[in-house]
Write an enzyme that holds these catalytic residues in place. Structure first.
Site, PDB file in Angstrom:
ATOM      1  N   CYS A  18      -2.434  33.235  11.053  1.00 36.74           N
ATOM      2  CA  CYS A  18      -2.141  33.558  12.486  1.00 36.74           C
ATOM      3  C   CYS A  18      -2.093  32.548  13.248  1.00 36.74           C
ATOM      4  O   CYS A  18      -2.912  32.146  14.116  1.00 36.74           O
ATOM      5  CB  CYS A  18      -3.444  34.432  12.610  1.00 36.74           C
ATOM      6  SG  CYS A  18      -3.728  35.894  11.627  1.00 36.74           S
TER       7      CYS A  18
ATOM      8  N   GLU B 137       0.884  -1.225   0.026  1.00 35.75           N
ATOM      9  CA  GLU B 137      -0.157  -0.131   0.175  1.00 35.75           C
ATOM     10  C   GLU B 137       0.867   1.480   0.143  1.00 35.75           C
ATOM     11  O   GLU B 137       0.864   2.161   0.642  1.00 35.75           O
ATOM     12  CB  GLU B 137      -0.923   0.155   1.225  1.00 35.75           C
ATOM     13  CG  GLU B 137      -1.806  -1.146   1.278  1.00 35.75           C
ATOM     14  CD  GLU B 137      -2.472  -1.330   2.617  1.00 35.75           C
ATOM     15  OE1 GLU B 137      -2.099  -0.701   3.508  1.00 35.75           O
ATOM     16  OE2 GLU B 137      -3.402  -1.860   2.985  1.00 35.75           O
TER      17      GLU B 137
HETATM   18  N1  LLP Z   1      -1.676   1.637   4.782  1.00 36.05           N
HETATM   19  C1  LLP Z   1      -1.991   2.009   5.917  1.00 36.05           C
HETATM   20  C2  LLP Z   1      -2.960   1.089   6.614  1.00 36.05           C
HETATM   21  C3  LLP Z   1      -1.826   3.308   6.361  1.00 36.05           C
HETATM   22  O1  LLP Z   1      -2.203   3.924   7.497  1.00 36.05           O
HETATM   23  C4  LLP Z   1      -0.777   4.235   5.571  1.00 36.05           C
HETATM   24  C5  LLP Z   1      -0.511   5.539   5.968  1.00 36.05           C
HETATM   25  C6  LLP Z   1      -0.334   3.796   4.191  1.00 36.05           C
HETATM   26  C7  LLP Z   1      -0.802   2.531   3.966  1.00 36.05           C
HETATM   27  C8  LLP Z   1       0.451   4.730   3.385  1.00 36.05           C
HETATM   28  O2  LLP Z   1       1.671   4.862   3.860  1.00 36.05           O
HETATM   29  P1  LLP Z   1       2.876   5.589   2.863  1.00 36.05           P
HETATM   30  O3  LLP Z   1       3.252   4.514   2.042  1.00 36.05           O
HETATM   31  O4  LLP Z   1       2.254   6.823   2.382  1.00 36.05           O
HETATM   32  O5  LLP Z   1       3.787   5.837   3.854  1.00 36.05           O
HETATM   33  N2  LLP Z   1       0.336  12.527   6.979  1.00 36.05           N
HETATM   34  C9  LLP Z   1       1.357  11.877   7.692  1.00 36.05           C
HETATM   35  C10 LLP Z   1       1.368  10.182   7.167  1.00 36.05           C
HETATM   36  C11 LLP Z   1       0.212   9.605   7.572  1.00 36.05           C
HETATM   37  C12 LLP Z   1       0.407   8.317   7.163  1.00 36.05           C
HETATM   38  C13 LLP Z   1      -0.806   7.456   7.560  1.00 36.05           C
HETATM   39  N3  LLP Z   1      -0.897   6.080   7.148  1.00 36.05           N
HETATM   40  C14 LLP Z   1       2.681  12.631   6.967  1.00 36.05           C
HETATM   41  O6  LLP Z   1       2.361  13.459   6.345  1.00 36.05           O
HETATM   42  O7  LLP Z   1       3.720  11.960   7.041  1.00 36.05           O
END
Ligand code: LLP
Length: 424
Positions: free
Chosen positions: A352, A273
């Protein structure tokens, strides 16, 4: 590959100069590179080809319809965490039968929608959720395909706000409890257990947590099979890191090296994912300096990209490189160096809040009112986490393809800000 390069002193995305786009569409402006998106996906497809994985692009990273369509056309499937994300996947024209659905709080409506879409599987995070899926599936005369989301208690050494696979956070369940639920599923004609799911955190800068998780997965798959389950899927979630500082990051094949043999040993199909790895360095945020200000011994560049546009620095101390679109000094290869002609400054927004900044204490070339600034690595968790805080309309999103582009989301205006409000 890096789609965002300087040519003759100005920033290009693929074969298009960025400055004229900012002139035409205003700032803040989001620019995505189609070639970079496809390259990133291709890296994962190639690295894991031996096990023919289903790569479920994680919609939460960037859910723009054109981006989803691009992923779909290139053979990706999708990881969703809400009915809204599933709706987007459908709108993008994708086949929903390869979609996986995680998230700790799926409502009955969302479960029903997912069953109607005949998704590949729910990644189940609790016993209560399992019961809800069973009840909704039964009312529809369907069987819910599920995978149990395990909390493997592995410290993936991410920011405390983005760790998920450690004991004590809300995601998944411990291995013992999952074992009990597996027994429960056997006795339930409305459910079919087809796999296990683990997501360790995001971003993960080493392969070791994946190696440990994959080894645990082999044991658990064997155990569930011995109970009589037909387990065919291991889903190791997302979390592949990107380079925010333009340092050498891990390649997809390095993650594959520790994951592929385990999947082969378990004789399972693999789902992944990835979100950030695909979208992160495929997008930038372009903003414009409104004022420069010297105060309290510091230099501030106040520009029109705020924490409402890109919240990562404020929320996770996220580091994003920033550099002018037409710099007086060439951008150095690494983020830490202090080239001649630069000066330490904070790049702040107009919101702000004192945490409204994109970069702090960075050595930057001199900039003036009206100069354009690029914030890098903004393609993932940028627009999706943006808001209208301080009643600021969000900017245009553009996707570049070679020397052409298309608008993939028009900019908002003041009318958009009040569109859903009711006054008598
Ligand atoms: N699968 C699940 C179950 C997840 O919870 C997440 C991310 C992903 C896949 C994807 O993860 P990636 O490959 O993008 O690392 N907003 C935060 C990141 C939150 C990630 C939440 N879950 C940031 O800006 O660093």
């Amino acid at each position: 590959m890096n789609a965002f390069q300087y040519r003759d002193g100005e920033l290009f995305c693929e074969d298009l100069a960025v400055a004229p786009l900012a002139e035409e569409f205003g700032t803040p402006l989001w620019i995505y590179s189609k070639a970079q998106l496809l390259h990133q996906l291709g890296q994962i497809q190639e690295a894991f080809a031996d096990v023919e994985p289903v790569i479920c692009y994680s919609v939460k990273a960037n859910s723009n319809l054109t981006l989803l369509r691009t992923m779909n056309e290139a053979g990706a499937s999708f990881d969703v965490v809400s009915g809204g994300e599933l709706f987007r996947v459908k709108q993008a024209g994708a086949d929903t039968t390869r979609v996986v659905f995680a998230g700790v709080g799926k409502t009955d409506d969302e479960i029903r929608f997912a069953l109607e879409c005949d998704i590949l599987k729910f990644d189940v995070e609790s016993e209560a959720e399992l019961d809800a899926i069973s009840a909704v599936a039964s009312s529809m005369g369907k069987v819910g395909r599920v995978a149990l989301r395990l909390n493997p208690d592995i410290d993936a050494k991410t920011h405390e706000k983005t760790t998920t696979g450690k004991k004590g956070n809300k995601f998944g369940m411990d291995i013992e409890r999952a074992g009990q639920l597996a027994d429960k599923v056997l006795a339930d004609p409305n459910l079919q257990l087809s796999g296990i799911h683990m997501h360790l955190g995001s971003p993960i800068h080493s392969t070791e947590p994946y190696e440990r998780a994959a080894q645990k997965a082999i044991e658990i798959v064997r155990e569930y099979r011995s109970k009589g389950h037909d387990i065919s899927w291991i889903n190791l979630g997302g979390g592949f890191a990107i380079s925010y500082r333009h340092e050498e990051g891990l390649s997809a094949s390095e993650y594959a090296k520790v994951i592929v043999p385990a999947v082969q040993e378990a004789e399972c199909r693999l789902a992944l994912e990835p979100g950030r790895f695909i979208a992160g360095n495929s997008g930038v945020l372009i903003s414009k300096v409104i004022f420069t200000k010297r105060e309290g011994g510091k230099l501030f560049y106040i520009q029109d990209g705020g924490m409402n546009d890109l919240v990562r620095p404020a929320m996770y101390d996220g580091f994003h490189r920033v550099w002018p679109v037409k710099p007086a000094v060439e951008m150095p290869a690494d983020a830490e160096s202090q080239p001649a002609g630069t000066e330490a400054a904070d790049v702040v927004g107009p919101i702000c809040e004192s945490c409204d900044y994109l970069a702090k204490d960075r050595f930057l070339p001199p900039m003036e009112r009206g100069d354009l600034l690029c914030t890098y690595s903004a393609g993932a968790y940028g627009t999706v986490m943006s808001s209208n805080y301080n009643s600021r309309p969000r900017g245009t999103e553009i996707m570049v393809d070679g020397d052409s582009y298309r608008i993939v989301r028009r900019k908002e205006n003041y009318e958009d800000l009040v569109r859903h409000e009711l006054v008598d």
